[in-house]
Design a protein around this motif. Structure first.
Motif, PDB file in Angstrom:
ATOM      1  N   VAL A 257       0.859  -1.182   0.000  1.00 19.67           N
ATOM      2  CA  VAL A 257       0.000   0.000   0.000  1.00 19.67           C
ATOM      3  C   VAL A 257       0.896   1.233   0.000  1.00 19.67           C
ATOM      4  CG1 VAL A 257      -1.867   1.204   1.201  1.00 19.67           C
ATOM      5  CG2 VAL A 257      -1.711  -1.281   1.320  1.00 19.67           C
ATOM      6  N   ASP A 258       0.510   2.282  -0.764  1.00 17.71           N
ATOM      7  CA  ASP A 258       1.286   3.522  -0.751  1.00 17.71           C
ATOM      8  C   ASP A 258       0.747   4.469   0.314  1.00 17.71           C
ATOM      9  OD1 ASP A 258      -1.060   4.576  -1.764  1.00 17.71           O
ATOM     10  OD2 ASP A 258      -0.319   4.779  -3.812  1.00 17.71           O
ATOM     11  N   ASP A 259       1.335   5.678   0.370  1.00 14.85           N
ATOM     12  CA  ASP A 259       0.954   6.652   1.405  1.00 14.85           C
ATOM     13  C   ASP A 259      -0.501   7.105   1.267  1.00 14.85           C
ATOM     14  OD1 ASP A 259       3.218   6.677   2.869  1.00 14.85           O
ATOM     15  OD2 ASP A 259       4.143   8.383   1.855  1.00 14.85           O
ATOM     16  N   ASP A 260      -1.021   7.049   0.052  1.00 15.95           N
ATOM     17  CA  ASP A 260      -2.405   7.489  -0.161  1.00 15.95           C
ATOM     18  C   ASP A 260      -3.421   6.399   0.153  1.00 15.95           C
ATOM     19  OD1 ASP A 260      -1.485   9.950  -1.044  1.00 15.95           O
ATOM     20  OD2 ASP A 260      -1.258   9.245  -3.103  1.00 15.95           O
ATOM     21  N   GLY A 261      -2.944   5.235   0.609  1.00 14.14           N
ATOM     22  CA  GLY A 261      -3.861   4.162   0.964  1.00 14.14           C
ATOM     23  C   GLY A 261      -4.321   3.345  -0.229  1.00 14.14           C
ATOM     24  N   ALA A 262      -3.581   3.406  -1.345  1.00  7.83           N
ATOM     25  CA  ALA A 262      -3.949   2.651  -2.543  1.00  7.83           C
ATOM     26  C   ALA A 262      -3.119   1.375  -2.623  1.00  7.83           C
ATOM     27  CB  ALA A 262      -3.736   3.497  -3.806  1.00  7.83           C
ATOM     28  N   ILE A 263      -3.780   0.263  -2.911  1.00  4.17           N
ATOM     29  CA  ILE A 263      -3.097  -1.029  -3.056  1.00  4.17           C
ATOM     30  C   ILE A 263      -2.449  -1.068  -4.439  1.00  4.17           C
ATOM     31  CG2 ILE A 263      -3.396  -3.518  -3.124  1.00  4.17           C
ATOM     32  CD1 ILE A 263      -5.768  -3.205  -1.268  1.00  4.17           C
ATOM     33  N   ARG A 264      -1.097  -1.197  -4.443  1.00  2.00           N
ATOM     34  CA  ARG A 264      -0.336  -1.171  -5.689  1.00  2.00           C
ATOM     35  C   ARG A 264       0.146  -2.546  -6.118  1.00  2.00           C
ATOM     36  NH1 ARG A 264      -0.739   3.609  -8.563  1.00  2.00           N
ATOM     37  NH2 ARG A 264      -0.900   5.340  -7.103  1.00  2.00           N
ATOM     38  N   VAL A 265       0.320  -3.458  -5.179  1.00  4.76           N
ATOM     39  CA  VAL A 265       0.816  -4.806  -5.481  1.00  4.76           C
ATOM     40  C   VAL A 265      -0.013  -5.794  -4.670  1.00  4.76           C
ATOM     41  CG1 VAL A 265       2.789  -6.367  -5.403  1.00  4.76           C
ATOM     42  CG2 VAL A 265       3.150  -3.935  -5.888  1.00  4.76           C
ATOM     43  N   ALA A 266      -0.371  -6.909  -5.290  1.00  2.00           N
ATOM     44  CA  ALA A 266      -1.128  -7.952  -4.586  1.00  2.00           C
ATOM     45  C   ALA A 266      -0.834  -9.290  -5.254  1.00  2.00           C
ATOM     46  CB  ALA A 266      -2.624  -7.655  -4.611  1.00  2.00           C
ATOM     47  N   ASN A 267      -0.627 -10.316  -4.432  1.00  2.00           N
ATOM     48  CA  ASN A 267      -0.344 -11.643  -4.993  1.00  2.00           C
ATOM     49  C   ASN A 267      -1.649 -12.368  -5.322  1.00  2.00           C
ATOM     50  OD1 ASN A 267      -1.244 -12.257  -2.440  1.00  2.00           O
ATOM     51  ND2 ASN A 267       0.265 -13.862  -2.082  1.00  2.00           N
ATOM     52  N   PRO A 268      -1.568 -13.483  -6.026  1.00  2.00           N
ATOM     53  CA  PRO A 268      -2.798 -14.192  -6.413  1.00  2.00           C
ATOM     54  C   PRO A 268      -3.684 -14.573  -5.229  1.00  2.00           C
ATOM     55  CG  PRO A 268      -0.940 -15.019  -7.689  1.00  2.00           C
ATOM     56  CD  PRO A 268      -0.370 -14.095  -6.656  1.00  2.00           C
ATOM     57  N   ALA A 269      -3.076 -14.969  -4.096  1.00  2.00           N
ATOM     58  CA  ALA A 269      -3.891 -15.351  -2.940  1.00  2.00           C
ATOM     59  C   ALA A 269      -4.718 -14.174  -2.445  1.00  2.00           C
ATOM     60  CB  ALA A 269      -2.983 -15.880  -1.819  1.00  2.00           C
ATOM     61  N   PHE A 270      -4.121 -12.969  -2.425  1.00  2.00           N
ATOM     62  CA  PHE A 270      -4.864 -11.788  -1.998  1.00  2.00           C
ATOM     63  C   PHE A 270      -5.990 -11.480  -2.975  1.00  2.00           C
ATOM     64  CE2 PHE A 270      -5.682  -7.250  -1.766  1.00  2.00           C
ATOM     65  CZ  PHE A 270      -5.744  -7.025  -0.403  1.00  2.00           C
ATOM     66  N   ASN A 283      -0.882  -1.148 -10.545  1.00  2.00           N
ATOM     67  CA  ASN A 283      -0.073   0.057 -10.677  1.00  2.00           C
ATOM     68  C   ASN A 283      -0.807   1.127 -11.477  1.00  2.00           C
ATOM     69  OD1 ASN A 283       2.308  -0.401  -9.196  1.00  2.00           O
ATOM     70  ND2 ASN A 283       3.030  -1.812 -10.771  1.00  2.00           N
ATOM     71  N   CYS A 284      -1.487   0.689 -12.534  1.00  2.00           N
ATOM     72  CA  CYS A 284      -2.247   1.636 -13.365  1.00  2.00           C
ATOM     73  C   CYS A 284      -3.637   1.892 -12.797  1.00  2.00           C
ATOM     74  CB  CYS A 284      -2.348   1.111 -14.789  1.00  2.00           C
ATOM     75  SG  CYS A 284      -0.757   0.896 -15.613  1.00  2.00           S
ATOM     76  N   HIS A 285      -4.235   0.880 -12.187  1.00  2.00           N
ATOM     77  CA  HIS A 285      -5.599   1.014 -11.650  1.00  2.00           C
ATOM     78  C   HIS A 285      -5.608   0.519 -10.203  1.00  2.00           C
ATOM     79  CE1 HIS A 285      -6.901   1.773 -15.769  1.00  2.00           C
ATOM     80  NE2 HIS A 285      -6.219   0.696 -16.139  1.00  2.00           N
ATOM     81  N   PRO A 286      -5.057   1.328  -9.279  1.00  2.00           N
ATOM     82  CA  PRO A 286      -5.004   0.888  -7.867  1.00  2.00           C
ATOM     83  C   PRO A 286      -6.384   0.840  -7.233  1.00  2.00           C
ATOM     84  CG  PRO A 286      -4.294   3.165  -8.068  1.00  2.00           C
ATOM     85  CD  PRO A 286      -4.485   2.662  -9.470  1.00  2.00           C
ATOM     86  N   ILE A 287      -6.470   0.118  -6.117  1.00  2.00           N
ATOM     87  CA  ILE A 287      -7.714  -0.013  -5.368  1.00  2.00           C
ATOM     88  C   ILE A 287      -7.512   0.593  -3.991  1.00  2.00           C
ATOM     89  CG2 ILE A 287      -9.369  -1.648  -4.376  1.00  2.00           C
ATOM     90  CD1 ILE A 287      -8.716  -3.547  -6.620  1.00  2.00           C
ATOM     91  N   ASP A 288      -8.459   1.391  -3.552  1.00  2.00           N
ATOM     92  CA  ASP A 288      -8.354   1.994  -2.228  1.00  2.00           C
ATOM     93  C   ASP A 288      -8.447   0.914  -1.150  1.00  2.00           C
ATOM     94  OD1 ASP A 288      -8.340   4.488  -0.547  1.00  2.00           O
ATOM     95  OD2 ASP A 288     -10.211   3.597   0.134  1.00  2.00           O
ATOM     96  N   PHE A 289      -7.484   0.935  -0.245  1.00  2.00           N
ATOM     97  CA  PHE A 289      -7.405  -0.089   0.800  1.00  2.00           C
ATOM     98  C   PHE A 289      -8.640  -0.058   1.695  1.00  2.00           C
ATOM     99  CE2 PHE A 289      -6.192  -1.172   5.169  1.00  2.00           C
ATOM    100  CZ  PHE A 289      -5.725  -2.462   4.993  1.00  2.00           C
ATOM    101  N   ALA A 290      -9.029   1.127   2.159  1.00  2.00           N
ATOM    102  CA  ALA A 290     -10.157   1.220   3.083  1.00  2.00           C
ATOM    103  C   ALA A 290     -11.459   0.782   2.426  1.00  2.00           C
ATOM    104  CB  ALA A 290     -10.284   2.657   3.610  1.00  2.00           C
ATOM    105  N   THR A 291     -11.632   1.154   1.140  1.00  2.00           N
ATOM    106  CA  THR A 291     -12.852   0.760   0.443  1.00  2.00           C
ATOM    107  C   THR A 291     -12.936  -0.756   0.284  1.00  2.00           C
ATOM    108  OG1 THR A 291     -12.814   2.845  -0.771  1.00  2.00           O
ATOM    109  CG2 THR A 291     -14.174   1.082  -1.664  1.00  2.00           C
ATOM    110  N   LEU A 292     -11.796  -1.396   0.114  1.00  3.38           N
ATOM    111  CA  LEU A 292     -11.784  -2.837  -0.121  1.00  3.38           C
ATOM    112  C   LEU A 292     -12.030  -3.628   1.159  1.00  3.38           C
ATOM    113  CD1 LEU A 292     -11.283  -5.093  -2.210  1.00  3.38           C
ATOM    114  CD2 LEU A 292      -8.876  -5.026  -1.551  1.00  3.38           C
TER     115      LEU A 292
END
Length: 530
Positions: A257-270, A283-292
């Protein structure tokens, strides 16, 4: 001009030569001026000495000419002096200023430049007879001075130019050329292979040789650093492959997760855990951590709080609205500036097991209702609720079935268990969702009626329950039995403010119901007789 300035700025040999020539030129001009000055003085002194010698030579003849007052002899004397290039004019005059003879042109030199000698009598040395005046030829003397100055200046200039040229040759030969050669060899040197520089012949022990040794030492350090870096890079590649194998194949969800709370990397299990598309580029279409993980914002943790605190955090969240719900344990730790790494575990099975164990700990295994422990917890909750809202009353109902022991003795414990399960089901059907029913042990049950503070409401419920007990209960043996119940009721907020005291008052009211003939209920009264 600009090209010359560029060459002076970039060429050490040219710049050194220019500086040396400038210094030699300045020194040459200074020394030339001094040499000319001193040579001119020397020439003047030589001519003065020559004139003094001429005067001394003709002095005896001048004495005779002055003593005899012989113009012819004086004229011959003057002509003899004029035959010298250095003499411009000659005058012989008496002491009173009377001209005896004057030869040559008019006198042009100032009085301080004239050579004058008093001529004494040849017989009386102390008696002056006349005065001999010689006007030196200044043009001739200046020519001699100029000739001598030019010769000295030319010789000195040639000497300075020769010295400067030799100095430039020495600098170029022993300084700039070796440095230029070292620069060229250094440019072509393959330092990463350990190749070394060789000091020029004749410079191995001087400053240039020390420079070469320093460069070789730097090359050794560079080779060591490159070898260490190469080993570290290989180790890093191995670690990256190992990490990538774990990252891609482990069943634990790993993400960044970056400083803005966006998930930038995730493995297949996640991605499987949170049902994310496998081909989505985070990287191009991050997902907000809190929303997820927390769309409703209920657990109050975020990447910003973890980054600000500099310490990892752990929490559990429920995913989705479907039942049974899935539970995930999340761990988030600072990784580096601007990045946090997280781990997600599916703890649904553990959570369900823990809930089942918790439920089992507070559940009566025979009836499926609450047990003594569950009742104590619920009673404590009701007590806290009553302290927060003292105006709201609650009913505590204690039940004890009449002659239950006879059923056990006559028909066996299986029959008694069937009767207990039956009455437990009847109680569960009668109660509201917010109410609570528990079996305390044997044939003793208790009801907690939340927000029920009026006797009429309690009596209406008890009437339905007692009426339902009138229906015979069919046993496995085919025999039908009926059972009665004695009920005691106490109102928390009316009879007492303490939950445990309400339980004691309900117990007393239950025994009052037994004394009243059983199969009935009694409310607690201040007199204590139900």
């Amino acid at each position: 001009m600009s090209r010359l300035l560029t060459l002076l700025h970039t060429r050490l040999a040219l710049r050194t030569t220019a500086i040396i020539l400038l210094i030699v030129g300045l020194l040459g001009v200074a020394f030339l001026l001094l040499a000319v000055h001193f040579r001119a003085q020397s020439v003047h002194q030589e001519q003065q000495a020559r004139l003094e010698g001429l005067l001394t030579t003709v002095e005896r003849t001048a004495q005779i000419a002055c003593f005899l007052n012989g113009e012819e002899l004086a004229r011959e004397l003057a002509d003899g002096l004029l035959s010298n290039d250095i003499v411009h004019a000659v005058r012989i005059e008496s002491l009173d200023g009377k001209l005896l003879v004057g030869r040559g042109g008019p006198i042009e030199s100032p009085s301080d430049a004239l050579f004058t000698r008093e001529i004494s009598s040849p017989f009386e040395p102390g008696t002056s007879l006349c005065r001999l005046i010689i006007d030196p030829d200044q043009h001739y003397i200046d020519g001699l001075v100029g000739q001598a100055s030019r010769f000295v200046g030319g010789a000195l200039l040639l000497q300075l130019l020769g010295i400067g040229f030799c100095v430039v040759l020495v600098v170029v030969r022993y300084v700039t050329r070796p440095i230029t050669g070292l620069s060229q060899r250094l440019r072509a040197l393959e330092a990463e292979t350990g190749q070394k520089l060789q000091a020029p012949r004749g410079n191995r022990d001087d400053e240039i040789g020390q420079l070469v040794n320093s460069v070789n030492a730097m090359i050794d350090n560079l080779v060591q650093s490159l070898d260490a870096e190469r080993c570290l890079r290989l180790e890093r590649e191995v670690e990256e492959r190992r990490y990538r194998a774990i990252f891609d194949n482990v069943e634990t969800g790993i993400f960044e997760v970056d400083d803005d709370g966006a998930i930038r990397v995730a493995n297949p299990a996640f991605r499987r855990l949170f049902k994310l598309p496998a081909k989505r580029d985070l990287n191009c279409h991050p997902i907000d951590f809190a929303t997820l993980v927390d769309p409703e914002g209920t657990f109050g943790a975020s990447p910003a709080t973890v980054a600000a605190g500099g310490r990892g955090q752990q929490w559990e969240v429920a995913l989705g609205d479907e039942e049974p719900r899935r539970w995930v344990n999340l761990v988030l730790n600072p990784l580096e500036a601007g990045r946090l790494q997280g781990v997600a575990h599916d703890v649904t099975a553990r959570k369900r097991a823990a809930d089942a164990a918790e439920q089992l700990a507070v559940t009566d295994p025979l009836t499926g209702l609450g047990n003594r422990r569950g009742f104590d917890r619920r009673l404590a909750v009701m007590g806290r609720h009553h302290r927060l809202y003292p105006d709201r009353c609650h009913a505590l109902v204690l039940l004890d079935f009449d002659h239950f022991k006879q059923i056990n003795d006559t028909h066996g414990h299986h029959a008694g268990d069937r009767v207990l399960r039956h009455v437990g089901g009847e109680l569960a059907v009668l109660l509201r969702q917010r109410d609570y029913v528990a079996r305390l042990g044997g044939d003793e049950f208790v009801l907690l009626l939340e927000g029920c503070g009026r006797r009429e409401e309690v009596e209406a419920l008890l009437e339905r329950f007692v009426a339902g007990l009138q229906t015979p209960i069919e046993l496995e043996s085919g025999v039908a039995v009926t059972i009665g119940v004695s009920i005691g009721v106490a109102l928390l907020g009316v009879d007492t403010e303490e939950p445990q005291q309400a339980l004691l008052l309900a117990d007393r009211a239950m025994y009052a119901a037994k004394r009243a003939g059983r199969n009935t209920w009694r409310f607690h009264t201040p007199e204590g007789n139900g």
